[in-house]
Scaffold this motif. Sequence first.
Motif, PDB file in Angstrom:
ATOM      1  N   UNK A  11      -8.318  -6.597  14.058  1.00 10.04           N
ATOM      2  CA  UNK A  11      -8.463  -5.381  13.264  1.00 10.04           C
ATOM      3  C   UNK A  11      -7.478  -4.315  13.707  1.00 10.04           C
ATOM      4  N   UNK A  12      -7.227  -4.250  15.001  1.00  8.43           N
ATOM      5  CA  UNK A  12      -6.210  -3.332  15.510  1.00  8.43           C
ATOM      6  C   UNK A  12      -4.860  -3.622  14.867  1.00  8.43           C
ATOM      7  N   UNK A  13      -4.501  -4.885  14.796  1.00 13.80           N
ATOM      8  CA  UNK A  13      -3.223  -5.252  14.190  1.00 13.80           C
ATOM      9  C   UNK A  13      -3.184  -4.913  12.703  1.00 13.80           C
ATOM     10  N   UNK A  14      -4.293  -5.078  12.017  1.00 19.06           N
ATOM     11  CA  UNK A  14      -4.336  -4.686  10.599  1.00 19.06           C
ATOM     12  C   UNK A  14      -3.922  -3.226  10.447  1.00 19.06           C
ATOM     13  N   UNK A  15      -4.524  -2.381  11.262  1.00 18.07           N
ATOM     14  CA  UNK A  15      -4.281  -0.946  11.170  1.00 18.07           C
ATOM     15  C   UNK A  15      -2.906  -0.568  11.710  1.00 18.07           C
ATOM     16  N   UNK A  16      -2.563  -1.103  12.881  1.00 11.85           N
ATOM     17  CA  UNK A  16      -1.317  -0.710  13.543  1.00 11.85           C
ATOM     18  C   UNK A  16      -0.097  -1.129  12.739  1.00 11.85           C
ATOM     19  N   UNK A  17      -0.075  -2.353  12.243  1.00 14.38           N
ATOM     20  CA  UNK A  17       1.092  -2.802  11.481  1.00 14.38           C
ATOM     21  C   UNK A  17       1.257  -1.994  10.194  1.00 14.38           C
ATOM     22  N   UNK A  18       0.136  -1.613   9.579  1.00 15.15           N
ATOM     23  CA  UNK A  18       0.230  -0.800   8.364  1.00 15.15           C
ATOM     24  C   UNK A  18       0.798   0.576   8.684  1.00 15.15           C
ATOM     25  N   UNK A  19       0.317   1.183   9.755  1.00 10.85           N
ATOM     26  CA  UNK A  19       0.815   2.504  10.142  1.00 10.85           C
ATOM     27  C   UNK A  19       2.304   2.451  10.486  1.00 10.85           C
ATOM     28  N   UNK A  20       2.703   1.461  11.295  1.00  9.54           N
ATOM     29  CA  UNK A  20       4.106   1.370  11.696  1.00  9.54           C
ATOM     30  C   UNK A  20       4.983   0.921  10.534  1.00  9.54           C
ATOM     31  N   UNK A  21       4.495  -0.009   9.730  1.00 10.73           N
ATOM     32  CA  UNK A  21       5.273  -0.448   8.573  1.00 10.73           C
ATOM     33  C   UNK A  21       5.507   0.683   7.591  1.00 10.73           C
TER      34      UNK A  21
END
Length: 425
Positions: free
Chosen positions: A291-301
């Motif tokens: 879930x962290x990756x879901x959020x983090x990749x969206x924010x950074x992308x």
Amino acid sequence: MTRLPAMIRIDDMADPVLTPALVAARQGPDDLPDFPTAAAILDLAMAQTGLTDFGADTGFRERLTVILQSLYEDHGLSRGGRLSIVAQAIRVMANRLRIEDLVRRHPEITDVPVERPIFIAGLPRSGTTHLVNWLSRDDRLNSLTLWEAEEPVPAAPVAPGETDPRILRSAGVWAAFGAMLPHMSAMHEMAANDIHEDNELMFMDLNCYNWEFQARLPRWIDHYLAHDRTESYAYEKKVLQVIAWHRGGQPGQPGRRRWLLKSPQHMENLSAIRAVFPDATMVITHRDPVNVLRSLTTMLGYSDRIRRESIDPPALARLWADRIERLLRACVAQRKSWGPAQSLDVPFHDYMADQQGMARRIYALAGLDLPAETEARLTSYLSENPRHAHGKVHYDLEGVFGMDEAALRQRFAFYYDRFPVRQEN
């Protein structure tokens, strides 16, 4: 009746619609050299400050060289994306010059105590920002504002009654950032007076992992993880002493309060923190890394549209899946550095289910009482800052970023086995 948050879908992740402001940000300023050397950056910091003493070399010159080499290997960055990191390097080296100059003129700064600080560690996007912001309402604690973290020492004295120019500079930068990325406030709002991460202070020793959020830096990541970071945490302590001294570091004054600090970077530096701050309290939040990756990749992308000419969401997700795994493995390996008398693991689902109860547990661990009036100030933050107040972002780790979530869960099995982390759908 509870109103549901507005759903935000970012449909142009890989091929963003560019506004004139984004085009200008990708081009970058005209007053910086495109590919400066480490020596050139140090020269620019000295020219900016009129100072020449960077203090003892704790390896920061070597780190600067590696950062720049890695930066120049990231061919997807726009000119502006590259120069934003160059400008950041100049800024933090100017900060270091001012820190060393101030401590030379006021050696009593190194006697300012940093006693029993409270550290909050945890994955990015795991609730650490929320936790530190509402605990910071306890005025018995020292918390770090964003503008102080960015410029710990003023370039010139501030006249009584005047607004510190550092606040105005920070506010201007982040207002422009928010205007270019209007959905960022729904993911991670940035404002000058917000409580910020203390890993920013490690920038002054060039050992802050924030570089990694702005570019693809595999060479730098390998170098960072291959070297001990204890000296850099010792430098962070020095910067905390400087900030406390500015606030008034005498008994009974704000600078003598206990520090409340937080950063995801602490999660992989538990042993170093223990060596430098042996009397600290360590609170570690744990959330499902998928879930962290879901959020983090969206924010950074989403924010990559400011700094990259070509955006590759799957490559970004692969990079951060690797990085999160390495961070978590370091956490598992170093967790034994902290015993139960000084540390607490906070599962995200437990924290969300009973935030006030978790605060009481943290206070008990830290040896702090929690008077009713203090608890009321803390809990007022929760009602004033509800989750998803700026909308709820839709995350699609498999569709947009090409990641196999089942495979990721197998990859992170070592972490699920070690900590009571609830997997989130």
